[in-house]
Design an enzyme around this catalytic site. Structure first.
Site, PDB file in Angstrom:
ATOM      1  N   SER A  17      33.951  40.862  37.767  1.00 13.96           N
ATOM      2  CA  SER A  17      34.313  41.811  36.715  1.00 13.96           C
ATOM      3  C   SER A  17      33.023  42.406  36.182  1.00 13.96           C
ATOM      4  CB  SER A  17      35.023  41.065  35.573  1.00 13.96           C
ATOM      5  OG  SER A  17      35.153  41.885  34.431  1.00 13.96           O
TER       6      SER A  17
ATOM      7  N   TYR B 276      35.482  33.820  29.837  1.00 13.89           N
ATOM      8  CA  TYR B 276      35.719  34.822  30.885  1.00 13.89           C
ATOM      9  C   TYR B 276      34.382  35.381  31.388  1.00 13.89           C
ATOM     10  CZ  TYR B 276      37.903  38.782  33.293  1.00 13.89           C
ATOM     11  OH  TYR B 276      38.323  39.684  34.241  1.00 13.89           O
TER      12      TYR B 276
HETATM   13  N1  LIG Z   1      42.841  43.593  34.603  1.00 15.12           N
HETATM   14  C1  LIG Z   1      41.570  43.925  34.381  1.00 15.12           C
HETATM   15  O1  LIG Z   1      41.261  44.812  33.535  1.00 15.12           O
HETATM   16  C2  LIG Z   1      40.482  43.276  35.162  1.00 15.12           C
HETATM   17  C3  LIG Z   1      39.166  43.784  35.066  1.00 15.12           C
HETATM   18  C4  LIG Z   1      38.160  43.186  35.818  1.00 15.12           C
HETATM   19  C5  LIG Z   1      38.442  42.091  36.613  1.00 15.12           C
HETATM   20  N2  LIG Z   1      39.716  41.612  36.687  1.00 15.12           N
HETATM   21  C6  LIG Z   1      39.972  40.455  37.553  1.00 15.12           C
HETATM   22  O2  LIG Z   1      40.885  40.836  38.550  1.00 15.12           O
HETATM   23  C7  LIG Z   1      41.616  39.676  38.984  1.00 15.12           C
HETATM   24  C8  LIG Z   1      43.104  39.999  38.956  1.00 15.12           C
HETATM   25  O3  LIG Z   1      43.458  40.354  37.636  1.00 15.12           O
HETATM   26  P1  LIG Z   1      44.827  41.073  37.263  1.00 15.12           P
HETATM   27  O4  LIG Z   1      44.509  42.196  36.366  1.00 15.12           O
HETATM   28  O5  LIG Z   1      45.624  41.310  38.483  1.00 15.12           O
HETATM   29  O6  LIG Z   1      45.481  39.923  36.360  1.00 15.12           O
HETATM   30  P2  LIG Z   1      46.984  39.367  36.361  1.00 15.12           P
HETATM   31  O7  LIG Z   1      47.088  38.440  35.221  1.00 15.12           O
HETATM   32  O8  LIG Z   1      47.927  40.519  36.480  1.00 15.12           O
HETATM   33  O9  LIG Z   1      47.051  38.573  37.735  1.00 15.12           O
HETATM   34  C9  LIG Z   1      46.390  37.351  37.965  1.00 15.12           C
HETATM   35  C10 LIG Z   1      47.210  36.559  38.955  1.00 15.12           C
HETATM   36  O10 LIG Z   1      46.560  35.322  39.188  1.00 15.12           O
HETATM   37  C11 LIG Z   1      47.550  34.312  39.204  1.00 15.12           C
HETATM   38  N3  LIG Z   1      46.989  33.010  38.847  1.00 15.12           N
HETATM   39  C12 LIG Z   1      46.589  32.597  37.620  1.00 15.12           C
HETATM   40  N4  LIG Z   1      46.207  31.316  37.672  1.00 15.12           N
HETATM   41  C13 LIG Z   1      46.372  30.920  38.964  1.00 15.12           C
HETATM   42  C14 LIG Z   1      46.160  29.694  39.637  1.00 15.12           C
HETATM   43  N5  LIG Z   1      45.697  28.606  38.989  1.00 15.12           N
HETATM   44  N6  LIG Z   1      46.427  29.630  40.954  1.00 15.12           N
HETATM   45  C15 LIG Z   1      46.911  30.724  41.607  1.00 15.12           C
HETATM   46  N7  LIG Z   1      47.126  31.895  41.030  1.00 15.12           N
HETATM   47  C16 LIG Z   1      46.863  32.004  39.705  1.00 15.12           C
HETATM   48  C17 LIG Z   1      48.580  34.756  38.172  1.00 15.12           C
HETATM   49  O11 LIG Z   1      49.831  34.117  38.378  1.00 15.12           O
HETATM   50  C18 LIG Z   1      48.625  36.249  38.408  1.00 15.12           C
HETATM   51  O12 LIG Z   1      49.606  36.617  39.359  1.00 15.12           O
HETATM   52  C19 LIG Z   1      41.210  38.545  38.049  1.00 15.12           C
HETATM   53  O13 LIG Z   1      40.225  37.753  38.676  1.00 15.12           O
HETATM   54  C20 LIG Z   1      40.626  39.280  36.855  1.00 15.12           C
HETATM   55  O14 LIG Z   1      39.721  38.505  36.148  1.00 15.12           O
HETATM   56  C21 LIG Z   1      40.745  42.184  35.996  1.00 15.12           C
END
Ligand SMILES: NC(=O)c1ccc[n+]([C@@H]2O[C@H](COP(=O)([O-])OP(=O)(O)OC[C@H]3O[C@@H](n4cnc5c(N)ncnc54)[C@H](O)[C@@H]3O)[C@@H](O)[C@H]2O)c1
Length: 254
Positions: A140, A153
């Site tokens: 991120s 985070y």
């Molecule tokens: N959404 C944002 O703005 C953003 C920005 C930068 C980085 N990210 C990163 O992108 C990635 C995906 O984020 P997202 O926006 O899709 O979030 P999200 O919450 O929509 O999806 C995350 C997924 O990970 C799964 N998950 C959580 N814990 C788990 C575990 N212990 N084992 C297996 N699966 C698990 C959840 O069930 C969910 O489906 C993450 O690593 C997040 O940190 C997101």
């Protein structure tokens, strides 16, 4: 083996679904991993609906046996894997560092860092059997900048970038590239939760403040993130490795 076969973790989340869909459009074979059956099915379905092949698999990325099981499934299906999107992550709690709950810290580090570490260990075997293989760890912009109210985070994402560099060096002899994808805020459920969590009922104001922090004054779209993720997973030169690649509207350039 299909030229494009691999594993996506966090497959049922916003980013996971967008990436599974784009992989499906490319005709990829995907094991869609998530912690619940419903979420894993969502990722698999997105891939299939777009023209790919997929199966859903329930695994908790913090548990070594679960992680070994999805890597083993890749071996039994294909004998190898061409890509690994090491993407599952959680935002943790929103609180100032001085009152940040230790259990929320442990959980965020477990999913975001231990999960990525276990995935790298388990998937190196199937990936090294392919001629060319690529890993993308989802970090991120929080891995590049300060993250007030999100100490766990930010710390976990900085650590993912460090781990990416080590994995890139150690896996280079196997012909595997390893990069960290570093999106800024994305139009997503995770950002809606963070906006609510940091703002005491002023989520819309928090949204605007986060946007103002981005030189382009907007969040990334899920399509932009999926485009870059799939480029890095399927198309990027293998010589591109060990990098933290920001997709952040200029945020980390300031
Ligand atoms: N959404 C944002 O703005 C953003 C920005 C930068 C980085 N990210 C990163 O992108 C990635 C995906 O984020 P997202 O926006 O899709 O979030 P999200 O919450 O929509 O999806 C995350 C997924 O990970 C799964 N998950 C959580 N814990 C788990 C575990 N212990 N084992 C297996 N699966 C698990 C959840 O069930 C969910 O489906 C993450 O690593 C997040 O940190 C997101």
């Amino acid at each position: 083996m299909d030229a494009f076969a691999g594993v996506v973790t966090g497959a049922g989340g916003n980013v996971g679904v967008a990436v599974c869909r784009r992989l499906g459009k490319r005709g990829a074979n995907v094991i869609a991993v998530d912690v619940s059956e419903e979420a894993a099915a969502r990722g698999a379905q997105a891939c299939i609906a777009a023209g790919g092949t997929a199966e859903a698999m329930v695994a908790d990325v913090t548990q070594e046996a679960s992680v070994m099981a999805y890597a083993q499934r890749a071996v039994s299906l294909w004998g190898q894997a061409a890509f690994f999107f090491n993407n599952a992550g959680i935002e943790g709690s929103e609180a100032p560092l001085l009152s940040y709950p230790a259990d929320a810290w442990d959980r965020a580090l477990a999913v975001n860092l231990r999960g990525v570490f276990l995935g790298l260990k388990a998937m190196a075997g199937p990936l090294r059997h392919a001629d060319v293989a690529r890993i993308v760890n989802t970090a991120s912009v929080a891995g590049l900048c300060a993250t007030p109210m999100l100490a766990a985070y930010g710390a976990s994402k900085h650590a993912v970038i460090g781990l990416t560099k080590t994995a890139a060096v150690e896996f280079a002899p196997f012909g595997i590239s390893v990069n960290a994808l570093c999106p800024g805020p994305i139009e997503s459920d995770m950002m809606r939760r963070i906006e609510a969590g940091v703002s005491h009922g002023e989520a819309e104001a928090a949204h605007r403040a986060y946007e103002q922090n981005v030189p382009m004054h907007r969040y990334a779209t899920l399509d932009e993130v999926a485009d870059l993720a799939v480029y890095l997973l399927l198309d990027a030169p293998i010589y591109l490795t060990g990098q933290a690649i920001a997709l952040d509207g200029g945020m980390s350039a300031v």
